[in-house]
Design a protein around this motif. Structure first.
Motif, PDB file in Angstrom:
ATOM      1  N   LYS A  71       0.814  -1.219   0.000  1.00  0.00           N
ATOM      2  CA  LYS A  71       0.000   0.000   0.000  1.00  0.00           C
ATOM      3  C   LYS A  71       0.849   1.271   0.000  1.00  0.00           C
ATOM      4  N   ALA A  72       2.154   1.124   0.195  1.00  0.00           N
ATOM      5  CA  ALA A  72       3.067   2.274   0.262  1.00  0.00           C
ATOM      6  C   ALA A  72       2.589   3.285   1.299  1.00  0.00           C
ATOM      7  N   ALA A  73       2.213   2.770   2.479  1.00  0.00           N
ATOM      8  CA  ALA A  73       1.670   3.634   3.531  1.00  0.00           C
ATOM      9  C   ALA A  73       2.261   3.248   4.880  1.00  0.00           C
ATOM     10  N   ALA A  74       2.405   4.251   5.750  1.00  0.00           N
ATOM     11  CA  ALA A  74       2.960   4.030   7.085  1.00  0.00           C
ATOM     12  C   ALA A  74       1.990   4.545   8.137  1.00  0.00           C
ATOM     13  N   LYS A  75       2.048   3.926   9.330  1.00  0.00           N
ATOM     14  CA  LYS A  75       1.235   4.414  10.442  1.00  0.00           C
ATOM     15  C   LYS A  75       1.929   4.104  11.762  1.00  0.00           C
ATOM     16  N   ARG A  76       1.636   4.926  12.762  1.00  0.00           N
ATOM     17  CA  ARG A  76       2.195   4.740  14.102  1.00  0.00           C
ATOM     18  C   ARG A  76       1.294   3.800  14.889  1.00  0.00           C
ATOM     19  N   ILE A  77       1.909   2.868  15.662  1.00  0.00           N
ATOM     20  CA  ILE A  77       1.082   1.934  16.434  1.00  0.00           C
ATOM     21  C   ILE A  77       1.386   1.955  17.933  1.00  0.00           C
TER      22      ILE A  77
ATOM     23  N   MET B 242       3.421  -8.102  17.243  1.00  0.00           N
ATOM     24  CA  MET B 242       4.851  -8.100  17.540  1.00  0.00           C
ATOM     25  C   MET B 242       5.060  -7.910  19.034  1.00  0.00           C
ATOM     26  N   LEU B 243       6.218  -8.367  19.506  1.00  0.00           N
ATOM     27  CA  LEU B 243       6.631  -8.104  20.879  1.00  0.00           C
ATOM     28  C   LEU B 243       7.507  -6.860  20.871  1.00  0.00           C
ATOM     29  N   VAL B 244       7.193  -5.925  21.773  1.00  0.00           N
ATOM     30  CA  VAL B 244       7.903  -4.650  21.821  1.00  0.00           C
ATOM     31  C   VAL B 244       8.367  -4.387  23.250  1.00  0.00           C
ATOM     32  N   LYS B 245       9.633  -4.005  23.397  1.00  0.00           N
ATOM     33  CA  LYS B 245      10.137  -3.576  24.704  1.00  0.00           C
ATOM     34  C   LYS B 245       9.646  -2.153  24.976  1.00  0.00           C
ATOM     35  N   MET B 246       8.949  -1.973  26.095  1.00  0.00           N
ATOM     36  CA  MET B 246       8.417  -0.660  26.452  1.00  0.00           C
ATOM     37  C   MET B 246       8.969  -0.223  27.810  1.00  0.00           C
ATOM     38  N   LEU B 247       8.977   1.078  28.042  1.00  0.00           N
ATOM     39  CA  LEU B 247       9.427   1.601  29.329  1.00  0.00           C
ATOM     40  C   LEU B 247       8.467   1.166  30.429  1.00  0.00           C
ATOM     41  N   PRO B 248       8.988   0.763  31.585  1.00  0.00           N
ATOM     42  CA  PRO B 248       8.103   0.329  32.672  1.00  0.00           C
ATOM     43  C   PRO B 248       7.394   1.520  33.309  1.00  0.00           C
ATOM     44  N   PRO B 249       6.196   1.312  33.822  1.00  0.00           N
ATOM     45  CA  PRO B 249       5.459   2.431  34.437  1.00  0.00           C
ATOM     46  C   PRO B 249       6.106   2.933  35.724  1.00  0.00           C
ATOM     47  N   ASN B 250       6.901   2.080  36.371  1.00  0.00           N
ATOM     48  CA  ASN B 250       7.505   2.461  37.657  1.00  0.00           C
ATOM     49  C   ASN B 250       8.968   2.859  37.525  1.00  0.00           C
ATOM     50  N   LYS B 251       9.377   3.267  36.319  1.00  0.00           N
ATOM     51  CA  LYS B 251      10.767   3.685  36.123  1.00  0.00           C
ATOM     52  C   LYS B 251      11.072   4.909  36.986  1.00  0.00           C
ATOM     53  N   LYS B 252      12.206   4.878  37.684  1.00  0.00           N
ATOM     54  CA  LYS B 252      12.576   5.967  38.584  1.00  0.00           C
ATOM     55  C   LYS B 252      13.428   7.005  37.859  1.00  0.00           C
ATOM     56  N   GLU B 253      13.452   8.208  38.423  1.00  0.00           N
ATOM     57  CA  GLU B 253      14.276   9.277  37.867  1.00  0.00           C
ATOM     58  C   GLU B 253      15.755   8.903  37.979  1.00  0.00           C
ATOM     59  N   LEU B 254      16.524   9.246  36.952  1.00  0.00           N
ATOM     60  CA  LEU B 254      17.955   8.965  36.983  1.00  0.00           C
ATOM     61  C   LEU B 254      18.661   9.909  37.947  1.00  0.00           C
TER      62      LEU B 254
ATOM     63  N   VAL C 258       1.840  -6.059  20.792  1.00  0.00           N
ATOM     64  CA  VAL C 258       1.201  -4.949  20.086  1.00  0.00           C
ATOM     65  C   VAL C 258       0.739  -5.442  18.721  1.00  0.00           C
ATOM     66  N   ASN C 259      -0.547  -5.188  18.386  1.00  0.00           N
ATOM     67  CA  ASN C 259      -1.015  -5.602  17.063  1.00  0.00           C
ATOM     68  C   ASN C 259      -0.982  -4.428  16.087  1.00  0.00           C
ATOM     69  N   LEU C 260      -1.348  -4.686  14.850  1.00  0.00           N
ATOM     70  CA  LEU C 260      -1.235  -3.673  13.802  1.00  0.00           C
ATOM     71  C   LEU C 260      -2.217  -2.521  13.979  1.00  0.00           C
ATOM     72  N   GLU C 261      -3.203  -2.707  14.836  1.00  0.00           N
ATOM     73  CA  GLU C 261      -4.148  -1.628  15.116  1.00  0.00           C
ATOM     74  C   GLU C 261      -3.713  -0.797  16.313  1.00  0.00           C
TER      75      GLU C 261
END
Length: 661
Positions: free
Chosen positions: A149-155, A177-189, A239-242
């Motif tokens: 489709k020559a199209a891109a989208k953010r998921i 797909m499996l995606v590494k995401m930032l944890p909700p409890n990440k502390k300030e550096l 994360v799915n394509l939607e």
């Protein structure tokens, strides 16, 4: 007179001060160099395994001042932008186009983000989509490109954690797909520049000798440890394509993610404590665990302790399981390597390494399938009864290639190559692989025949080749060899060996590299795939040649000589010269003297290249051979400085004798 002197001194001080305070901006090079630097780069080229769809990735040649000014943390061997949670040295692409291989024009991908900074490209198993990261000012987000489709989208939102890499992995269904995401409890550096330490930095010594190399960017104190952990922590999401997101695994220091060929299992590696102040993160403790596609733990298949202490030597390694991966020819079988010499190259044993295999569901005893004489370096899988193994030994630069039956370890492996890996003239090439029914790459087998592609260096020049190798007789037959003497042909990959279709790249000194399909069985016919123009026309006619000369001990050397723009060869005016060289170690003079410079390579002023200076009247001797040889019991470092000076003298004398300097 005294007053006049004081006045002059005062004026001088004021004048000097005004010079010191003068505000200077970034300086630009002469226009001739600037034109080359700012020339638009041709795109990187991705072609699918069937040779149907071409993806063109565009980027700028150099990073902007803004990008170079971004914050960088150096921790445990990583260099990270802590604001965007991606490697700080990442090269970003800013545009994508697609085309059919047979089309002349490419189609612009629609929907891409403004000011795109794209990286970490990952093809879907069916090769119809590409997932990638787009790095914004606040973080990295996942985008998906539909090639048809020559199209891109953010998921996803800009919450991806790419600090340790491997952020995106596709499920077999091409929908998730499996995606590494930032944890909700990440502390300030912790701001280590301002933080007051709670106490001294303490390292504990067990009394063991640790023969470690000098590593950059090590952890230095508890604050570094804290920051490293926070940057390494991620949660794994499905994360799915939607753009719908589901939890897969909770917060941990995940390192790598790998689906089994059948897509039913996931091998996940995660770091553990304690960290180290003397080695980088890839020698920190880690576990390797197999999960199913629902995120349920199946088995812990590897548990590796902190690896700070190893025996001395380049061929030293740790004990226990290493190099664990999936067999690409089996649905779900893990294999790994273990040292038989205690990891110590000083221990004399008939075999250095052993390869084990364990099949799903990973609750039976592993079985031994192969032993190597040297240290294992890899396996190309074929089928249940055919595989190719490789080993190497740095001390004598030896490498061996074996044909073995992974289903019958009692069947003696056949040694098909046994050579010096620095001897480029005898290089037999690499075995050709093809995508199998599982979507992974295995030996391209046509009955008992497999294929090798080689670079083809020889005393006469470089002539890349394709050989057919008979697994039954171990005999080789040449089926194609490039005959160009005024161009360079590189064999990129095989599209369909049965029909003879391979992907090649062809270039010359002033002809930009372009891709073609070549049919080696039908009159070597060429079909163009790309048609990039030369962006460096101003230096297209620069004189270039590979010169050969001898060192004072008789060793033959070579380098690529460029003469200044518009240089008159009939006048031979003497010019200043810039010489670029990098010393390389060898264990024999034969390999050290081999010529691997091709005069037909495109004249390309790459990052850090001295070629720019031909526009300013300089002679350039690029990539001059600087071998440092240590034969027999001698090591190259034993006479490093003597040989370094001899190499430089030989190179300078050679150009001087030609009359150019």
């Amino acid at each position: 007179m005294k007053n006049l002197t004081l006045l002059l001194i005062s004026c001088f001080i004021c004048f000097g001060t005004s010079l010191a305070q003068e505000k200077l901006g970034y300086q630009k090079p002469p226009n001739e160099i600037l034109e080359l630097v700012e020339a638009p780069l041709a795109p990187s080229v991705l072609i699918d395994s069937k040779g149907e769809n071409v993806v063109l990735l565009y980027r700028d040649a150099y990073k902007s001042i803004d990008e170079l000014s971004e914050t960088e943390l150096r921790l445990g061997g990583l260099r990270i932008n802590p604001k965007t949670n991606i490697a700080s040295r990442t090269n970003y692409y800013n545009n994508i186009k697609v085309k059919k291989a047979s089309d002349s024009e490419a189609t612009q991908i629609t929907g891409l983000p403004a000011q795109a900074r794209l990286s970490n490209f990952s093809r879907s198993p069916n090769e119809k989509m590409i997932a990638c990261l787009n790095t914004t000012s606040t973080g990295a987000e996942v985008w998906v490109v539909d090639i048809e489709k020559a199209a891109a989208k953010r998921i996803t939102s800009a919450q991806v954690n790419a600090n340790i890499g491997d952020p995106i992995n596709w499920f077999k269904d091409n929908k998730r797909m499996l995606v590494k995401m930032l944890p909700p409890n990440k502390k300030e550096l912790i701001n280590t520049a301002e933080a007051v330490p709670d106490g001294p930095t303490i390292s504990v010594s067990t009394g063991e000798k640790a023969q470690n190399r000098t590593y950059q960017d090590l952890l230095k104190n508890p604050n570094d440890e804290f920051n490293f952990e926070q940057l390494a922590l991620s949660t794994i999401k499905e994360v799915n394509l939607e753009g719908q997101v589901k939890d897969f695994l909770p917060t941990d220091m995940y390192r790598s993610i790998s689906f089994s060929p059948d897509g039913e299992y996931v091998l996940i590696s995660k770091l553990k404590k304690p960290f180290s102040y003397i080695v980088t993160y890839y020698r920190f403790p880690f576990e390797e665990i197999v999960y199913n596609t629902e995120g349920e733990k199946i088995a812990v298949v590897n548990d590796v302790p902190l690896n700070e202490v190893q025996p001395k030597g380049f061929m030293a390694t740790r004990t226990g399981k290493r190099r664990m991966a999936w067999r690409s020819d089996m649905p779900a079988s893990l294999y790994w390597v273990e040292a038989l010499d205690g990891g110590d190259p000083e221990n004399m044993v008939p075999y250095r390494d052993v390869v084990f295999q364990q099949d799903a569901p990973f609750n039976t005893e592993p079985k031994e399938i192969f032993r190597s004489i040297n240290r294992m370096s890899g396996i190309t899988w074929g089928n249940a009864t055919t595989a190719i193994a490789y080993d190497y030994w740095w001390n004598d630069r030896n490498t061996k290639t074996y044909l073995f039956n992974p289903s019958d370890p009692t069947q003696k492996p056949i040694k098909i190559h046994d050579r010096n890996y620095q001897d480029r003239y005898s290089d037999p090439g690499d075995f050709v692989t093809t995508k199998n029914s599982l979507g992974t790459y295995t030996l391209d087998m046509n009955g008992n025949k497999v294929y090798l592609m080689g670079e083809g260096y020889s005393e006469e020049g470089q002539f890349p080749f394709v050989d057919e190798f008979d697994l039954a007789t171990q005999q080789t037959e040449r089926v194609y060899q490039s005959t160009y003497t005024d161009k360079l042909e590189s064999l990129n990959s095989a599209i369909d060996m049965k029909s003879g279709k391979i992907l090649v790249r062809i270039e010359s000194q002033n002809e930009y590299p372009n891709y073609y399909f070549r049919n080696i069985y039908k009159d070597n016919a060429l079909t163009p795939v790309t048609s990039f123009e030369n962006p460096f026309e101003s230096i297209a006619d620069v004189h270039k040649e590979v010169i050969t000369y001898q060192r004072e001990d008789g060793l033959e050397l070579q380098g690529t000589l460029y003469l200044p723009v518009d240089y008159d060869l009939t006048e031979k005016e003497k010019k200043p010269m810039i010489l670029w060289a990098y010393p390389r170690e060898f264990k024999d003079k034969n390999s050290a003297s081999q010529n691997t410079s091709n005069p037909n390579e495109f004249i390309y002023p790459y990052y850090g290249s001295p070629i720019y200076w031909v526009t300013q009247g300089y002679v350039v001797l690029d990539d001059a051979a600087f071998p440092i040889v240590g034969e027999g019991d001698e090591e190259p470092n034993d006479s490093f400085r003597t040989q370094l000076v001899a190499n430089a003298k030989a190179a300078i004398d050679a150009v001087y004798e030609l009359g150019y300097i």
